[in-house]
Design a protein around this motif. Structure first.
Motif, PDB file in Angstrom:
ATOM      1  N   LYS A  32      22.138 -79.465 -27.215  1.00 30.83           N
ATOM      2  CA  LYS A  32      21.114 -79.113 -26.251  1.00 30.83           C
ATOM      3  C   LYS A  32      21.220 -80.092 -25.083  1.00 30.83           C
ATOM      4  CE  LYS A  32      16.238 -78.270 -25.784  1.00 30.83           C
ATOM      5  NZ  LYS A  32      14.931 -78.316 -26.410  1.00 30.83           N
ATOM      6  N   ALA A  33      21.346 -79.563 -23.893  1.00 27.80           N
ATOM      7  CA  ALA A  33      21.492 -80.396 -22.699  1.00 27.80           C
ATOM      8  C   ALA A  33      20.183 -81.123 -22.433  1.00 27.80           C
ATOM      9  CB  ALA A  33      21.867 -79.542 -21.498  1.00 27.80           C
ATOM     10  N   TRP A  34      20.306 -82.311 -21.882  1.00 32.91           N
ATOM     11  CA  TRP A  34      19.111 -83.074 -21.554  1.00 32.91           C
ATOM     12  C   TRP A  34      18.319 -82.386 -20.447  1.00 32.91           C
ATOM     13  CZ3 TRP A  34      20.191 -89.013 -21.386  1.00 32.91           C
ATOM     14  CH2 TRP A  34      20.613 -89.441 -22.639  1.00 32.91           C
ATOM     15  N   PHE A  35      19.054 -81.830 -19.487  1.00 30.13           N
ATOM     16  CA  PHE A  35      18.415 -81.174 -18.360  1.00 30.13           C
ATOM     17  C   PHE A  35      18.967 -79.761 -18.240  1.00 30.13           C
ATOM     18  CE2 PHE A  35      18.864 -85.692 -17.084  1.00 30.13           C
ATOM     19  CZ  PHE A  35      17.522 -86.025 -17.117  1.00 30.13           C
ATOM     20  N   THR A  36      18.123 -78.860 -17.820  1.00 30.59           N
ATOM     21  CA  THR A  36      18.589 -77.497 -17.586  1.00 30.59           C
ATOM     22  C   THR A  36      19.282 -77.450 -16.231  1.00 30.59           C
ATOM     23  OG1 THR A  36      16.525 -76.843 -16.523  1.00 30.59           O
ATOM     24  CG2 THR A  36      16.664 -76.542 -18.926  1.00 30.59           C
ATOM     25  N   LYS A  37      19.920 -76.324 -15.936  1.00 26.21           N
ATOM     26  CA  LYS A  37      20.621 -76.207 -14.659  1.00 26.21           C
ATOM     27  C   LYS A  37      19.647 -76.318 -13.493  1.00 26.21           C
ATOM     28  CE  LYS A  37      24.524 -73.442 -16.219  1.00 26.21           C
ATOM     29  NZ  LYS A  37      25.256 -72.183 -16.074  1.00 26.21           N
ATOM     30  N   GLY A  38      18.491 -75.722 -13.636  1.00 31.52           N
ATOM     31  CA  GLY A  38      17.485 -75.786 -12.581  1.00 31.52           C
ATOM     32  C   GLY A  38      17.015 -77.207 -12.343  1.00 31.52           C
ATOM     33  N   GLU A  39      16.791 -77.940 -13.438  1.00 31.47           N
ATOM     34  CA  GLU A  39      16.372 -79.331 -13.296  1.00 31.47           C
ATOM     35  C   GLU A  39      17.464 -80.163 -12.646  1.00 31.47           C
ATOM     36  OE1 GLU A  39      15.466 -80.250 -17.340  1.00 31.47           O
ATOM     37  OE2 GLU A  39      13.314 -79.921 -17.066  1.00 31.47           O
ATOM     38  N   LYS A  40      18.709 -79.916 -13.028  1.00 32.75           N
ATOM     39  CA  LYS A  40      19.827 -80.649 -12.411  1.00 32.75           C
ATOM     40  C   LYS A  40      19.868 -80.386 -10.911  1.00 32.75           C
ATOM     41  CE  LYS A  40      22.865 -80.793 -16.443  1.00 32.75           C
ATOM     42  NZ  LYS A  40      24.115 -80.296 -17.021  1.00 32.75           N
ATOM     43  N   PHE A  41      19.680 -79.119 -10.531  1.00 29.76           N
ATOM     44  CA  PHE A  41      19.684 -78.755  -9.113  1.00 29.76           C
ATOM     45  C   PHE A  41      18.547 -79.464  -8.380  1.00 29.76           C
ATOM     46  CE2 PHE A  41      18.094 -75.988  -5.705  1.00 29.76           C
ATOM     47  CZ  PHE A  41      19.193 -75.994  -4.880  1.00 29.76           C
ATOM     48  N   LEU A  42      17.354 -79.440  -8.979  1.00 32.52           N
ATOM     49  CA  LEU A  42      16.211 -80.078  -8.331  1.00 32.52           C
ATOM     50  C   LEU A  42      16.415 -81.593  -8.216  1.00 32.52           C
ATOM     51  CD1 LEU A  42      13.203 -78.191  -9.934  1.00 32.52           C
ATOM     52  CD2 LEU A  42      14.033 -78.021  -7.600  1.00 32.52           C
ATOM     53  N   TYR A  43      16.910 -82.228  -9.258  1.00 31.45           N
ATOM     54  CA  TYR A  43      17.147 -83.667  -9.217  1.00 31.45           C
ATOM     55  C   TYR A  43      18.217 -84.016  -8.186  1.00 31.45           C
ATOM     56  CZ  TYR A  43      14.375 -84.051 -13.499  1.00 31.45           C
ATOM     57  OH  TYR A  43      13.372 -84.011 -14.417  1.00 31.45           O
ATOM     58  N   THR A  44      19.284 -83.230  -8.157  1.00 31.64           N
ATOM     59  CA  THR A  44      20.351 -83.481  -7.189  1.00 31.64           C
ATOM     60  C   THR A  44      19.829 -83.319  -5.771  1.00 31.64           C
ATOM     61  OG1 THR A  44      21.975 -82.677  -8.790  1.00 31.64           O
ATOM     62  CG2 THR A  44      22.680 -82.817  -6.484  1.00 31.64           C
ATOM     63  N   THR A  45      19.078 -82.248  -5.536  1.00 36.89           N
ATOM     64  CA  THR A  45      18.499 -82.017  -4.208  1.00 36.89           C
ATOM     65  C   THR A  45      17.562 -83.155  -3.829  1.00 36.89           C
ATOM     66  OG1 THR A  45      18.631 -79.632  -4.599  1.00 36.89           O
ATOM     67  CG2 THR A  45      17.222 -80.367  -2.797  1.00 36.89           C
ATOM     68  N   GLY A  46      16.740 -83.577  -4.770  1.00 37.92           N
ATOM     69  CA  GLY A  46      15.829 -84.690  -4.503  1.00 37.92           C
ATOM     70  C   GLY A  46      16.573 -85.969  -4.170  1.00 37.92           C
ATOM     71  N   LEU A  47      17.631 -86.269  -4.917  1.00 35.04           N
ATOM     72  CA  LEU A  47      18.409 -87.473  -4.650  1.00 35.04           C
ATOM     73  C   LEU A  47      19.092 -87.411  -3.289  1.00 35.04           C
ATOM     74  CD1 LEU A  47      19.993 -88.193  -8.138  1.00 35.04           C
ATOM     75  CD2 LEU A  47      18.228 -89.506  -6.969  1.00 35.04           C
ATOM     76  N   VAL A  48      19.591 -86.230  -2.924  1.00 38.66           N
ATOM     77  CA  VAL A  48      20.225 -86.077  -1.607  1.00 38.66           C
ATOM     78  C   VAL A  48      19.193 -86.296  -0.508  1.00 38.66           C
ATOM     79  CG1 VAL A  48      21.272 -84.375  -0.057  1.00 38.66           C
ATOM     80  CG2 VAL A  48      22.104 -84.606  -2.388  1.00 38.66           C
ATOM     81  N   ILE A  49      18.000 -85.739  -0.686  1.00 41.48           N
ATOM     82  CA  ILE A  49      16.948 -85.911   0.323  1.00 41.48           C
ATOM     83  C   ILE A  49      16.547 -87.383   0.425  1.00 41.48           C
ATOM     84  CG2 ILE A  49      14.517 -85.410   0.828  1.00 41.48           C
ATOM     85  CD1 ILE A  49      15.056 -82.570  -0.224  1.00 41.48           C
ATOM     86  N   ILE A  50      16.412 -88.047  -0.698  1.00 41.97           N
ATOM     87  CA  ILE A  50      16.059 -89.474  -0.687  1.00 41.97           C
ATOM     88  C   ILE A  50      17.161 -90.284  -0.013  1.00 41.97           C
ATOM     89  CG2 ILE A  50      15.745 -91.490  -2.175  1.00 41.97           C
ATOM     90  CD1 ILE A  50      14.215 -89.639  -4.092  1.00 41.97           C
ATOM     91  N   ALA A  51      18.421 -89.985  -0.314  1.00 45.72           N
ATOM     92  CA  ALA A  51      19.538 -90.716   0.302  1.00 45.72           C
ATOM     93  C   ALA A  51      19.553 -90.494   1.813  1.00 45.72           C
ATOM     94  CB  ALA A  51      20.864 -90.282  -0.322  1.00 45.72           C
ATOM     95  N   MET A  52      19.341 -89.254   2.250  1.00 53.20           N
ATOM     96  CA  MET A  52      19.330 -88.967   3.682  1.00 53.20           C
ATOM     97  C   MET A  52      18.169 -89.683   4.366  1.00 53.20           C
ATOM     98  SD  MET A  52      20.446 -84.949   3.663  1.00 53.20           S
ATOM     99  CE  MET A  52      20.082 -84.724   5.380  1.00 53.20           C
ATOM    100  N   THR A  53      17.015 -89.723   3.695  1.00 57.81           N
ATOM    101  CA  THR A  53      15.869 -90.422   4.257  1.00 57.81           C
ATOM    102  C   THR A  53      16.158 -91.914   4.384  1.00 57.81           C
ATOM    103  OG1 THR A  53      14.387 -88.797   3.229  1.00 57.81           O
ATOM    104  CG2 THR A  53      13.399 -90.866   3.951  1.00 57.81           C
ATOM    105  N   MET A  54      16.797 -92.476   3.375  1.00 51.84           N
ATOM    106  CA  MET A  54      17.141 -93.903   3.432  1.00 51.84           C
ATOM    107  C   MET A  54      18.104 -94.187   4.586  1.00 51.84           C
ATOM    108  SD  MET A  54      17.687 -94.633  -0.552  1.00 51.84           S
ATOM    109  CE  MET A  54      16.841 -96.073  -1.151  1.00 51.84           C
ATOM    110  N   ILE A  55      19.098 -93.330   4.743  1.00 51.94           N
ATOM    111  CA  ILE A  55      20.063 -93.503   5.840  1.00 51.94           C
ATOM    112  C   ILE A  55      19.351 -93.399   7.187  1.00 51.94           C
ATOM    113  CG2 ILE A  55      22.032 -92.414   6.994  1.00 51.94           C
ATOM    114  CD1 ILE A  55      23.080 -91.729   4.164  1.00 51.94           C
ATOM    115  N   PHE A  56      18.448 -92.427   7.325  1.00 53.03           N
ATOM    116  CA  PHE A  56      17.698 -92.257   8.567  1.00 53.03           C
ATOM    117  C   PHE A  56      16.861 -93.493   8.860  1.00 53.03           C
ATOM    118  CE2 PHE A  56      13.710 -90.994  10.631  1.00 53.03           C
ATOM    119  CZ  PHE A  56      14.211 -90.559  11.842  1.00 53.03           C
TER     120      PHE A  56
END
Length: 124
Positions: A32-56
């Protein structure tokens, strides 16, 4: 019945016994995966947004720091020019004294016929 007893001791395997007791199949353990595909997508999107905000934020901070340095440089230049202007104004006042002007005129051979000398413009 006698045929059945003979079959027990014979080397030929009985077909019915094979069919009745099938070997247990190895069941694939589905991890059983720790995270579902949807959760992985949401976490990845969140991390990308946080990284972009940090760069900005870092870029904005860098540009703001650069502008502040330019402002300080301009302020120091203004202060230096003000000091030079004050020194030059003092020199102008010193050079525009009537006694100095009369002394320079006499030094170059000019004489005053009327002793009533007035200054045309007053300096502050």
């Amino acid at each position: 019945m006698a045929a059945e007893q003979i079959r027990k001791y014979s080397m030929i395997p009985d077909k019915t016994t094979e069919q009745q007791s099938p070997r247990p199949k190895k069941q694939r353990s589905v991890k059983k995966a720790w995270f579902t595909k949807g959760e992985k997508f949401l976490y990845t999107t969140g991390l990308v947004i946080i990284a972009m905000t940090m760069i900005f934020v870092v870029q904005y901070s860098s540009s703001l720091d650069s502008v502040n340095r330019d402002i300080q440089r301009v302020d120091s230049n203004i202060a230096q020019v003000e000091v030079e202007n004050n020194a030059l104004q003092a020199e102008v006042k010193e050079l525009s004294k009537p006694s100095r002007i009369l002394a320079e005129a006499e030094k170059h051979g000019l004489s005053i016929k009327n002793s009533n000398v007035k200054q045309a413009t007053q300096t502050n």
